[in-house]
Design a protein around this motif. Sequence first.
Motif, PDB file in Angstrom:
ATOM      1  N   PHE A  39      24.456  19.960  93.328  1.00 35.77           N
ATOM      2  CA  PHE A  39      25.827  19.664  93.770  1.00 35.77           C
ATOM      3  C   PHE A  39      25.926  19.723  95.284  1.00 35.77           C
ATOM      4  O   PHE A  39      25.035  20.201  95.959  1.00 35.77           O
ATOM      5  N   ASP A  40      27.050  19.232  95.802  1.00 34.57           N
ATOM      6  CA  ASP A  40      27.319  19.246  97.236  1.00 34.57           C
ATOM      7  C   ASP A  40      28.373  20.301  97.538  1.00 34.57           C
ATOM      8  O   ASP A  40      29.373  20.386  96.836  1.00 34.57           O
ATOM      9  N   ALA A  41      28.130  21.077  98.604  1.00 34.76           N
ATOM     10  CA  ALA A  41      29.075  22.120  98.987  1.00 34.76           C
ATOM     11  C   ALA A  41      29.484  21.970 100.446  1.00 34.76           C
ATOM     12  O   ALA A  41      28.686  21.546 101.288  1.00 34.76           O
ATOM     13  N   THR A  42      30.737  22.294 100.718  1.00 31.99           N
ATOM     14  CA  THR A  42      31.240  22.387 102.082  1.00 31.99           C
ATOM     15  C   THR A  42      32.086  23.628 102.191  1.00 31.99           C
ATOM     16  O   THR A  42      32.720  24.038 101.208  1.00 31.99           O
ATOM     17  N   ARG A  43      32.079  24.241 103.357  1.00 35.20           N
ATOM     18  CA  ARG A  43      32.878  25.446 103.549  1.00 35.20           C
ATOM     19  C   ARG A  43      34.358  25.095 103.429  1.00 35.20           C
ATOM     20  O   ARG A  43      34.826  24.102 103.958  1.00 35.20           O
ATOM     21  N   ALA A  44      35.085  25.910 102.714  1.00 38.18           N
ATOM     22  CA  ALA A  44      36.519  25.675 102.498  1.00 38.18           C
ATOM     23  C   ALA A  44      37.333  26.148 103.691  1.00 38.18           C
ATOM     24  O   ALA A  44      36.927  27.030 104.391  1.00 38.18           O
TER      25      ALA A  44
END
Length: 69
Positions: free
Chosen positions: A64-69
Amino acid sequence: MSTENYIVEGMSCGHCEAAVTQEMQKLAGVSDIQVSASSGTLSFQSDGTVAEADVIAAVDEAGFDATRA
């Protein structure tokens, strides 16, 4: 300890949550991992030594792809 929050794209079920959790458990300095496919979120407690790049790589390893919230 501080709470870190990330947005994870592509999760759709409990298996997805388990895959992300399993990869996150491999990172030193991470505890109290919470993953939600329904809201597309990842949160965890960090001891301050966890690099954002390591979190993104762990989530990527789970597919999956993650980005800081």
